[in-house]
Structures are given as C-alpha cells and as structure tokens.
Write a protein that holds these residues in place. Structure first.
Motif, short mmCIF file in Angstrom:
data_model
loop_
_atom_site.label_atom_id
_atom_site.label_comp_id
_atom_site.label_asym_id
_atom_site.label_seq_id
_atom_site.Cartn_x
_atom_site.Cartn_y
_atom_site.Cartn_z
N GLY A 411 0.81 -1.21 0.00
CA GLY A 411 0.00 0.00 0.00
C GLY A 411 0.85 1.26 0.00
O GLY A 411 0.58 2.21 -0.75
N VAL A 412 1.89 1.27 0.83
CA VAL A 412 2.77 2.44 0.89
C VAL A 412 3.55 2.59 -0.41
O VAL A 412 3.67 3.70 -0.96
CB VAL A 412 3.74 2.31 2.09
N VAL A 413 4.08 1.47 -0.94
CA VAL A 413 4.86 1.53 -2.18
C VAL A 413 3.99 2.00 -3.34
O VAL A 413 4.41 2.83 -4.16
CB VAL A 413 5.48 0.14 -2.48
N ALA A 414 2.76 1.49 -3.42
CA ALA A 414 1.86 1.89 -4.51
C ALA A 414 1.52 3.37 -4.43
O ALA A 414 1.39 4.04 -5.46
CB ALA A 414 0.59 1.05 -4.47
N ASP A 415 1.37 3.89 -3.22
CA ASP A 415 1.12 5.33 -3.06
C ASP A 415 2.29 6.16 -3.54
O ASP A 415 2.12 7.27 -4.06
CB ASP A 415 0.83 5.65 -1.59
N SER A 504 -2.46 3.33 1.27
CA SER A 504 -1.77 3.03 2.53
C SER A 504 -2.75 2.52 3.58
O SER A 504 -2.47 1.55 4.29
CB SER A 504 -1.05 4.29 3.04
N TRP A 505 -3.91 3.18 3.69
CA TRP A 505 -4.89 2.75 4.67
C TRP A 505 -5.51 1.43 4.29
O TRP A 505 -5.82 0.60 5.16
CB TRP A 505 -5.98 3.83 4.84
N ILE A 506 -5.72 1.20 3.00
CA ILE A 506 -6.24 -0.11 2.58
C ILE A 506 -5.26 -1.20 2.99
O ILE A 506 -5.66 -2.28 3.47
CB ILE A 506 -6.49 -0.13 1.06
N GLY A 507 -3.97 -0.94 2.81
CA GLY A 507 -2.97 -1.92 3.22
C GLY A 507 -2.99 -2.18 4.71
O GLY A 507 -2.86 -3.32 5.16
N ARG A 508 -3.18 -1.11 5.51
CA ARG A 508 -3.25 -1.30 6.96
C ARG A 508 -4.47 -2.12 7.36
O ARG A 508 -4.40 -2.96 8.27
CB ARG A 508 -3.31 0.06 7.65
N VAL A 509 -5.59 -1.87 6.69
CA VAL A 509 -6.82 -2.61 7.02
C VAL A 509 -6.63 -4.09 6.70
O VAL A 509 -6.97 -4.97 7.52
CB VAL A 509 -8.01 -2.03 6.25
N LEU A 510 -6.08 -4.42 5.53
CA LEU A 510 -5.89 -5.82 5.17
C LEU A 510 -4.85 -6.49 6.06
O LEU A 510 -4.93 -7.70 6.33
CB LEU A 510 -5.46 -5.93 3.70
N LEU A 511 -3.88 -5.72 6.52
CA LEU A 511 -2.84 -6.28 7.41
C LEU A 511 -3.46 -6.87 8.66
O LEU A 511 -2.97 -7.88 9.19
CB LEU A 511 -1.85 -5.17 7.76
N LEU A 512 -4.54 -6.27 9.15
CA LEU A 512 -5.15 -6.73 10.40
C LEU A 512 -5.67 -8.16 10.29
O LEU A 512 -5.63 -8.92 11.26
CB LEU A 512 -6.29 -5.78 10.80
N TYR A 513 -6.16 -8.53 9.10
CA TYR A 513 -6.65 -9.91 8.91
C TYR A 513 -5.52 -10.91 9.19
O TYR A 513 -5.71 -11.89 9.94
CB TYR A 513 -7.16 -10.07 7.48
#
Length: 666
Positions: A411-415, A504-513
C-alpha cells in the motif's frame, strides 16, 4: 531433541528488538509533532492567503470597473472553481459586513454565520484555520478562505500509522531473519548433533554430523565424528582415510532430520509470497482502471474475471505441477514457477488492456502453484513423519508472515511509485526467491523415493461419498476461501477506494486480517488438540465469518471496517487449523485407499473452487445490489453453508465412524 534454550533465545532477541523499535517509534512520533507542527500550520494559513489573493484580484478588478461588491453576479461560480482546484481548502466565503454574499465549501462553516465569530488566532468554530483578505470598494468586505485545523494533525497521524505499520512489518521481518540465521547456524546443527548421538547410543555408528563450520558448533560436530570413528576402530586410520570418511558423512547423514534447509526454504517462500502480497491492496482497483466494456457482461463481472482465472489456474495447476516435481525434481519446478511468476508480474505491470493483464495473471498463477507445491514436496521429502507437522508449520509460517507484511508494504509503495512500478518490484522479488532456491534445493531427483500417484477423476467420487468429507470441504473450506476472496481481495479494496481511502490505509486494514490469523491460529490449534473436538470450532468460525460480512456491509466508518476485517481473521483462524485435523479423522478409509497425498490434494483442489467462484458471484451481487448489498449477500451464503455443514455432520453422528481410528496414526 527439544531446543528450549534456542527457542528462548529466539524470543528474547525478538522481544528486545521489538522493544527498541517501539521506543524508536515513540521518539520519532514526538519528534514529528514538536518539529513539524509549528512549521506546517503557518504554511497552511499562507496557502489560504495565496488562494484568496487570486480571487480578490478578480473581485477588485470588477470593483475598479464600477461594480459594487454586494451586487456582483457569478461570484459563487468563481469560488466553486477555486475550491475544485484546491481540494485541501474547505470553504471560501465573501462576506459583506455581517452577511455572506457568496459561499462555496463545507456547509457547517456557513451554518449560523459562524464566519463572523473568528477568534484571535483566526480560527473559525475551532475547526478551521481562516485567512481573511480585504476586498476593495466602498462597502467593507472580506474574503474568507478556510483550511481544516486538523489537517496537520491528520497528516502527522498518517505518519504515525505508517511508522506503526513499518514497526509491525519490521518485527515480523526480524523474526524471519532470526529464524533463518539461528535455524541454519545453531538450531539445525545442534539438531543434527543430537540425532547422531541418539543413533550412536543405539549402536548405529555409521552416521556423521558432517559439520564443517569453524565456530563452536562445527568443532563439536567434528569432535563427535572423530569419537565415532574411534568407537568403530578407525581411530588409527590415516588422515586421508579419515577425510574420505568425513566426505561420505553428509550423504549418510541426509537420513537424519534437519531443519536447516527448511529454515532457508521458509525465507525463500516468504520472499516469493511477498511478491504477490504487495499487489493485494490495489489489484482490483488496477483491474478496474484497465476495464473495457464486454458485450453481454457487466463491469463487475469483467473486473472479477482476472482474479477468478488466477484462482482457477492455481487450483488446477497444483496437482499437475506436483506430478511433474515428482518426476523432474523439486528444484526444476520451483525455479520454473518462480520465473513464470516473475514474467507474469512484469507483464501485469506493463499491461495496457484487460486481455494482456488476464494473460499475465494466468502465467503468474501457474508459477505460484508450481512454487508452492514444489516447496511443500521438498519439506515432505526432507523430514520423517515424526517431525513433518512441525516442518510444514515452519514452512507455512513464511507464507502467513508475507500476508501481513505484503499489504502494508504494498500500500505504501503503490502510493509512492504507482501500481505499475509495484508490479515490477514484485517481479524482482520473485526472481530473488528463484536465486535462493537455485542454491538451496537439490539438483537431482531422488531415484530411491517412492512415487506417489497423482489425482484421478474417479478419486472425486470416492471422496465425495464420505459425507464428512463433503461437510468439511464443501461447507467449511470452500466458504472460507469464498469469503476471503470475495470480501477481502475483491469487494473491500474496491469499496474503500471508491470512498476515497488511500492505498496506505487499505494496506493497513488488510494487514489486520493476517495479524489476527498469526495471533489466533496457534491458540486455536492448542485448544482444538486439547479438547479433541473440531466441529465446534468450524461452526463458531463460520458464524463469525457471516457476522463479519454483515459488519462490513454496514460499516460506514473506517473503525467499523477494521472491526469487520478483524472478525474475518478470527473466524478463519478458528476454521483453518481444525479443518485438516477433522479431515484426517474423518477420511481414514479414503486415506488408506487413495493415499494421504491424494486425499489432501483433492481437498485443496475443491477448496480453491471457493476462490474461483468468489469474484464472479461477488461481481454479480455488486452489479445488482451495490457494495453493501453484495457483502450482505456474501454473509447470507456463508451462514447457509454453516447450517448445511452442521446438518450434515449431525446426520453422521457428529464424529468419525466407530470402526475407524479416531486419530491420525501419523
């Protein structure tokens, strides 16, 4: 040999590094707040003044031509145009006296004429930094330009969240590196030493440690080898003869279980799985960007096609790749799969239309199936049944860790560098994993190893005649993959992206799973083994998964979305571990008839069908009912599967047949 000291050392080093990283995060957060906040807020006020001065110049020009400020027409349109090109500005208002003559922006700034109540710091209603510019003319007039007072804090919070994600990823990377270094240089050599001593105590003196290191463990291994030579009466042999025996030692010692190569393989698999996980947060969005209308198909179904084909080819290619790896060797299939995946990821990044992307994703799917089946086959080859479960858990841990690190990093890299460049980075990672495997995996096929037969079509009927196999596979494993793909990989990234949530936030949300999976899975495995009951875990997990879909369907805020993702991770942690144990307990007859590999292969093949169907069904729901309706539909499907599973298990008595062993002999 229980290496409890090594385990304690590993956890101690991990804990120490984690604490140091946490302290670093706190210090950096405090530094950002004290350093950047005083500099950023004045800059926001200056930007508001710059935006306002451009509009004031236009109004002053009209006033200089003889028009009165309070009677100008079209000012609202000018303000709206200025607001459109400056999205970080919340409102622009022209006030003549105490009256708002023109306004564009946030309605709450206009409500009750709060613009007239600016405090000494230029803040309006405590929520905005307001710049007031004087407009020329006989009538007193001010142009107010407001930016959110919390924008600086929001930006700093984003930095903190990014640092928190980096902290989690760094801790997991630290664990992977520690497992690699400690496992290959300490744990595995000591494991080999212990096994050689155990064999020697039982009178088998032909095995050797084969350790060549110059450290203390290497010296210990060579001393043990010399002692064994003396015990066999070769203590007086010539140095050349001793060297020949030492050279033969590793070949004999290959029969001893060692975790060194598996530890190294885990890291290679982690790097390889990370390549695909980097694209997880934006793949469905990237597909949507390449969308081209297809006659007779809705947009949602077309977007789901690449994901569905990827899952389908992954499922179909696994048994084929497994058979090829039996004949051609694990190394050949692993390397070929890694190269296929690298080319597929590179092609995905360079694709200019949906057809090219689908072809690239299909190539990637074949590569991923080949790599994972070859790696799993190597683990089975390198271990004996007594330690195979632990070895497989060690190998699979790399995949799970990549699931946590990938979305956060991706997410961070894509941003920062965009979708296409992220695919290219993923391609490089796949090639790096291939390079590791080149040095790690054996070059030749083990001709002495018995070949396991591949899947046959008639095996499907043999397995499906067992109602408990059907209950576990069709109504537990398939729905789990279906829910994961439909909700987490397809609908949720699209919904969050449409809501303006950053990658970045989408990546953080998926990380929680994945974090929930890592934390809860070991505990669930312990409780499941301790109780000896698997069905309650599957039922509770299925119910929670359906509830997670309902929470995601009704989540209007990011905290609710995070809650739904956490519930989904908990649900699948409850389901995944007991599934294989229940399968082993319920399919003893099928395993004796078809072989364990065949039954597991059949289970995995059918399980992947949930991932294949998910994008199409989710896309169909999305086309008719929107995001919220689609997620509710997924929840209804999951709930129906739980009910069918319980009914089927209840019809068979809720436990394995009495004439079959209740526990796996392995």
């Amino acid at each position: 040999m229980e290496l409890t000291f090594i385990k304690r050392l590993n956890w101690l080093l991990t804990g120490l590094v984690s604490v140091l990283m946490l302290i670093s995060l706190v210090v950096q957060t405090s530094h950002f707040n004290t350093l950047f906040r005083p500099q950023a807020e004045p800059e926001l006020a200056r930007k508001a003044e710059v935006v306002g001065s451009y509009i004031v110049a236009q109004i002053d020009r009209a006033v200089s031509l003889g028009f009165e400020v309070d009677k100008l027409n079209g000012v609202d349109e000018i303000l709206a145009d200025a607001l459109a090109v400056n999205p970080d500005v919340n409102y622009i208002a022209l006030m003549v006296g105490d009256r708002i003559a023109a306004f564009a922006g946030a309605p709450d700034a206009r409500a009750g004429d709060v613009l007239a109540a600016r405090d000494a710091d230029g803040a309006v209603a405590g929520r905005y930094i307001d710049a007031a510019l004087t407009v020329g003319g006989g009538v007193p007039a001010l142009l107010h330009v407001g930016v959110p007072a919390g924008s600086v804090e929001a930006a700093l919070n984003d930095i903190v969240f990014d640092l928190g994600s980096v902290l989690i990823v760094a801790i997991l990377l630290n664990i992977e590196i520690l497992l690699l270094v400690v496992g290959s240089s300490v744990t595995a050599p000591l494991q080999r030493v212990g096994d050689v001593l155990k064999e020697g105590a039982e009178g088998r003196l032909t095995l050797r440690t084969g350790l060549r290191g110059r450290d203390e463990v290497g010296h210990l291994g060579r001393a043990i080898d010399r002692a064994l030579d003396v015990m066999r009466g070769t203590g007086g042999a010539a140095p050349q003869q001793q060297g020949a025996k030492a050279a033969e030692a590793p070949a004999a010692g290959d029969r001893i279980v060692t975790m060194q190569r598996i530890s190294e393989l885990r890291f290679a698999i982690f790097v390889f799985a990370l390549a695909e996980e980097l694209t997880r947060t934006f793949l469905s969005v990237y597909i949507k960007d390449l969308f081209e209308p297809v006659p007779g198909l809705s947009k949602e179904l077309v977007i789901g096609a690449p994901i569905a084909l990827f899952m389908l080819l992954w499922a179909v290619a696994q048994p084929i790749a497994g058979n090829v790896s039996e004949r051609r060797g694990r190394r050949t299939v692993f390397l070929a799969g890694a190269v296929f995946s690298a080319l597929g990821l590179l092609g995905s990044g360079l694709a200019t239309d949906l057809i090219q992307l689908i072809v690239a994703r299909c190539l990637t799917a074949v590569g991923y199936a080949s790599v994972f089946i070859a790696a799993q086959g190597f683990v089975i080859d390198a271990t004996d049944p007594r330690r195979r479960a632990g070895a497989i858990a060690l190998y699979a841990g790399g995949i799970l860790t990549a699931g946590v690190c990938g979305p956060a990093i991706g997410g961070v890299v894509a941003d920062q560098i965009g979708f296409r460049m992220t695919f290219i980075v993923s391609s490089a990672l796949a090639l790096a994993a291939a390079l590791m495997a080149w040095h790690l995996l054996p070059r030749h096929v083990d001709s002495g190893k018995a070949k396991t037969r591949g899947l046959r079509l008639r095996d499907v009927g043999v397995c499906l005649t067992n109602p408990r196999f059907v209950a576990v596979t069709l109504f537990s494993a398939v729905p789990a993959k279906f829910g994961l793909t439909a909700l987490l990989f397809f609908l949720l990234p699209l919904a969050l992206d449409d809501s303006g949530v950053s990658q970045s936030w989408i990546g953080r949300v998926l990380l929680l799973y994945w974090l929930m999976m890592i934390v809860a899975s070991p505990l669930v495995a312990h409780l499941s083994d301790r109780s000896g009951r698997r069905t309650p875990f599957l039922a509770i997990g299925g119910v929670i998964a359906a509830g997670a879909a309902y929470v995601l369907a009704n989540s209007g805020t990011l905290p609710m979305t995070i809650t739904g993702v956490a519930l989904l991770g908990l649900a699948h942690a409850l389901v995944n571990t007991p599934q294989m144990a229940l399968l082993a307990e319920s399919c003893v007859r099928e395993r004796s008839t078809l072989g364990e590999t065949t039954v597991i292969g059949m289970f995995r093949l059918i399980e992947r069908m949930g991932s294949v169907v998910a994008p199409f069904l989710a896309g169909l729901f999305l086309a008719y009912y929107g995001y919220h309706g689609a997620m509710k539909g997924i929840g209804i499907v999951l709930a129906a599967c739980v009910a069918a599973q319980l009914l089927l298990l209840a019809a068979t008595g809720g436990r394995p047949s009495a004439d079959l062993p209740q526990k796996d002999p392995a």
